[in-house]
Design an enzyme around this catalytic site. Structure first.
Site, mmCIF file in Angstrom:
data_model
loop_
_atom_site.group_PDB
_atom_site.id
_atom_site.type_symbol
_atom_site.label_atom_id
_atom_site.label_comp_id
_atom_site.label_asym_id
_atom_site.label_seq_id
_atom_site.Cartn_x
_atom_site.Cartn_y
_atom_site.Cartn_z
ATOM 1 N N ASN A 219 0.823 -1.119 0.066
ATOM 2 C CA ASN A 219 -0.130 0.073 -0.109
ATOM 3 C C ASN A 219 0.899 1.231 -0.011
ATOM 4 O OD1 ASN A 219 0.843 0.374 2.718
ATOM 5 N ND2 ASN A 219 -1.012 -0.561 3.578
ATOM 6 N N ARG A 220 0.260 2.201 0.088
ATOM 7 C CA ARG A 220 1.077 3.912 -0.215
ATOM 8 C C ARG A 220 2.073 3.950 0.966
ATOM 9 N NH1 ARG A 220 -3.942 7.436 -1.161
ATOM 10 N NH2 ARG A 220 -4.762 6.448 0.690
ATOM 11 N N ALA A 221 1.663 3.564 2.364
ATOM 12 C CA ALA A 221 2.627 3.624 3.565
ATOM 13 C C ALA A 221 3.725 2.664 3.324
ATOM 14 C CB ALA A 221 1.708 3.432 4.623
ATOM 15 N N GLU A 222 3.410 1.522 2.994
ATOM 16 C CA GLU A 222 4.397 0.327 2.818
ATOM 17 C C GLU A 222 5.689 0.690 1.849
ATOM 18 O OE1 GLU A 222 1.185 -2.963 4.407
ATOM 19 O OE2 GLU A 222 1.761 -2.650 2.254
ATOM 20 N N ASP A 287 -5.972 -7.848 1.539
ATOM 21 C CA ASP A 287 -5.923 -9.212 1.644
ATOM 22 C C ASP A 287 -6.730 -9.659 0.566
ATOM 23 O OD1 ASP A 287 -4.640 -9.285 4.132
ATOM 24 O OD2 ASP A 287 -6.437 -9.801 5.383
HETATM 25 N N1 LIG Z 1 -11.770 4.289 0.862
HETATM 26 C C1 LIG Z 1 -11.735 3.578 -0.294
HETATM 27 N N2 LIG Z 1 -12.608 3.827 -1.135
HETATM 28 C C2 LIG Z 1 -12.634 3.248 -2.179
HETATM 29 N N3 LIG Z 1 -11.787 2.138 -2.534
HETATM 30 C C3 LIG Z 1 -11.030 1.676 -1.711
HETATM 31 C C4 LIG Z 1 -10.803 2.520 -0.228
HETATM 32 N N4 LIG Z 1 -9.886 1.994 0.668
HETATM 33 C C5 LIG Z 1 -9.581 0.907 -0.274
HETATM 34 N N5 LIG Z 1 -10.159 0.727 -1.417
HETATM 35 C C6 LIG Z 1 -9.773 -0.245 -2.513
HETATM 36 O O1 LIG Z 1 -9.104 -1.405 -1.680
HETATM 37 C C7 LIG Z 1 -7.773 -1.599 -2.318
HETATM 38 C C8 LIG Z 1 -6.946 -1.965 -1.235
HETATM 39 O O2 LIG Z 1 -6.862 -0.889 -0.302
HETATM 40 P P1 LIG Z 1 -5.540 -0.396 0.349
HETATM 41 O O3 LIG Z 1 -4.691 0.407 -0.482
HETATM 42 O O4 LIG Z 1 -6.020 0.677 1.597
HETATM 43 O O5 LIG Z 1 -4.687 -1.659 1.042
HETATM 44 P P2 LIG Z 1 -4.271 -1.952 2.291
HETATM 45 O O6 LIG Z 1 -3.753 -0.587 3.096
HETATM 46 O O7 LIG Z 1 -3.400 -3.095 2.278
HETATM 47 O O8 LIG Z 1 -5.579 -2.524 3.037
HETATM 48 P P3 LIG Z 1 -5.475 -3.434 4.278
HETATM 49 O O9 LIG Z 1 -6.407 -2.743 5.291
HETATM 50 O O10 LIG Z 1 -6.260 -4.656 3.964
HETATM 51 O O11 LIG Z 1 -4.147 -3.593 4.986
HETATM 52 C C9 LIG Z 1 -7.599 -0.093 -3.047
HETATM 53 O O12 LIG Z 1 -6.633 -0.287 -4.148
HETATM 54 C C10 LIG Z 1 -9.023 0.086 -3.386
HETATM 55 O O13 LIG Z 1 -9.265 -0.475 -4.840
HETATM 56 MG MG LIG Z 2 -2.276 -4.403 3.595
#
Ligand SMILES: Nc1ncnc2c1ncn2[C@@H]1O[C@H](COP(=O)(O)OP(=O)(O)OP(=O)(O)O)[C@@H](O)[C@H]1O
Ligand SMILES: [Mg+2]
Length: 333
Positions: A219-222, A287
């Site tokens: 994700n963005r933070a990672e 996930d």
């Molecule tokens: N607020 C949002 N609005 C719309 N789509 C979202 C939103 N949050 C997450 N998504 C969808 O879910 C996908 C994965 O979310 P995110 O990038 O937050 O992953 P993550 O941080 O790994 O999530 P996790 O909480 O499982 O660790 C995004 O690419 C998007 O398609």
């Molecule tokens: Mg994640």
């Protein structure tokens, strides 16, 4: 559909690619049923205690919760495996659990889920559990138990990986930094040698250990933790291109919450906008994304088609309360 690598700043001015996902006719149920995904990583139990607060403790200035209900859910790598099964694929789960109550609970929940468990037991391990105490929809406290699996148990897990590899089409590493993926570099090399794609959901700032992965899904933070803060889309592309070359990742999928997701590969850059109609619960979306990718690649779909479907699945799962999975009908019909 594919944007050139040096496209304009995103998301405002980047040409939003309309990523068209393949239809049910192109991806019949039987095709997914044949996909065999091996999930390796850290499992955990998500436990929720619900109760009323009517008084302050006489012992300390804290509320006293009278617990009335307990709910348990599979978390971490187990939730990823559950997502693969929900789509109709076959999923095995290789992980370590302790000889304790949370470990037993995970085994029971896995039995009910249809995931094939390949569990190493470590008598000294505290199975990872995250206990939330809630009252009136408010979380009052979270209590975590965890420690690291023993050296010998992790070696046994590596040996088990060798046995399981031939019977699976795609390998998925679900890292929650609890120690279950201590031997991830070796596992990736073995999968590579066997010609099986390896997907990694990373954790932490040492990605050298994921060297050679087919697809990594931060994700963005990672990603920021590893390549630093980017100043523009161009800068992001440059940083990701350098990282991919250094660590030999075939592709990187950056998940960007409300901004959707962006795939970086040798074929260029593909951006898929978030498609959620309503957003209720974003936890676990990551996930669902990696599980969907693994199932689709295991079924022989292209990476671009797999990303389109993973993006659609993410849009569905964030609109759900409770069940953090998406099934075949929801995805295709
Ligand atoms: N607020 C949002 N609005 C719309 N789509 C979202 C939103 N949050 C997450 N998504 C969808 O879910 C996908 C994965 O979310 P995110 O990038 O937050 O992953 P993550 O941080 O790994 O999530 P996790 O909480 O499982 O660790 C995004 O690419 C998007 O398609
Ligand atoms: Mg994640």
């Amino acid at each position: 559909m594919l944007n050139p690598p040096n496209s304009q700043p995103m998301p405002e001015s980047m040409t939003e690619a309309t990523v068209s996902a393949p239809t049910a006719a192109a991806v019949p149920r039987a095709r997914l049923a044949g996909a065999r995904v091996l999930v390796v990583g850290d499992v955990m139990l998500d436990r929720y205690w619900f109760g009323d607060v009517n008084r302050i403790s006489p012992e300390a200035p804290v509320p006293v919760v009278h617990v009335q209900k307990q709910e348990d859910r599979l978390g971490g790598a187990a939730n990823v495996a559950r997502n693969a099964v929900a789509l109709g694929a076959q999923a095995g789960l290789l992980c370590v659990v302790g000889h304790d109550e949370p470990g037993e609970r995970i085994i029971t929940l896995l039995d009910e889920s249809g995931v094939v468990p390949h569990l190493e037991r470590d008598p000294d391990l505290l199975t990872t559990i995250k206990l939330r105490v809630l009252s009136r929809q408010q979380q009052l406290l979270r209590v975590d138990f965890e420690n690291t699996p023993a050296h010998e148990v992790l070696l046994a897990s590596l040996a088990r990986f060798d046995e399981l590899l031939p019977a699976h089409d795609v390998i998925l590493m679900s890292d929650y930094a609890k120690g279950g993926l201590t031997h991830v570099t070796k596992m990736i090399a073995k999968a590579h040698a066997a010609g099986k794609p390896v997907l990694v959901d990373p954790k932490g700032d040492d990605w050298e250990r994921y060297r050679g992965a087919t697809l990594i899904t931060p994700n963005r933070a990672e990603l920021r933790e590893v390549v630093g803060q980017w100043k523009s889309e161009e800068d992001l592309t440059a940083r990701v291109t350098k990282l991919r070359a250094e660590l030999e990742f075939k592709a990187l999928l950056l998940t960007r919450s409300e901004e959707g997701m962006t795939l970086f590969s040798d074929d260029g850059i593909l951006h898929a906008s978030a498609v959620a109609r309503e957003v209720y619960d974003v936890s676990g979306a990551g996930d669902t994304v990696i599980a969907t990718l693994a199932v689709m690649l295991g079924a022989g779909l292209s990476l671009v088609d797999a990303v389109a479907l993973a993006n659609r699945a993410a849009g569905i799962v964030v609109g759900k309360l409770g069940t953090a999975t998406v099934n075949y009908d929801e995805l295709f019909l």
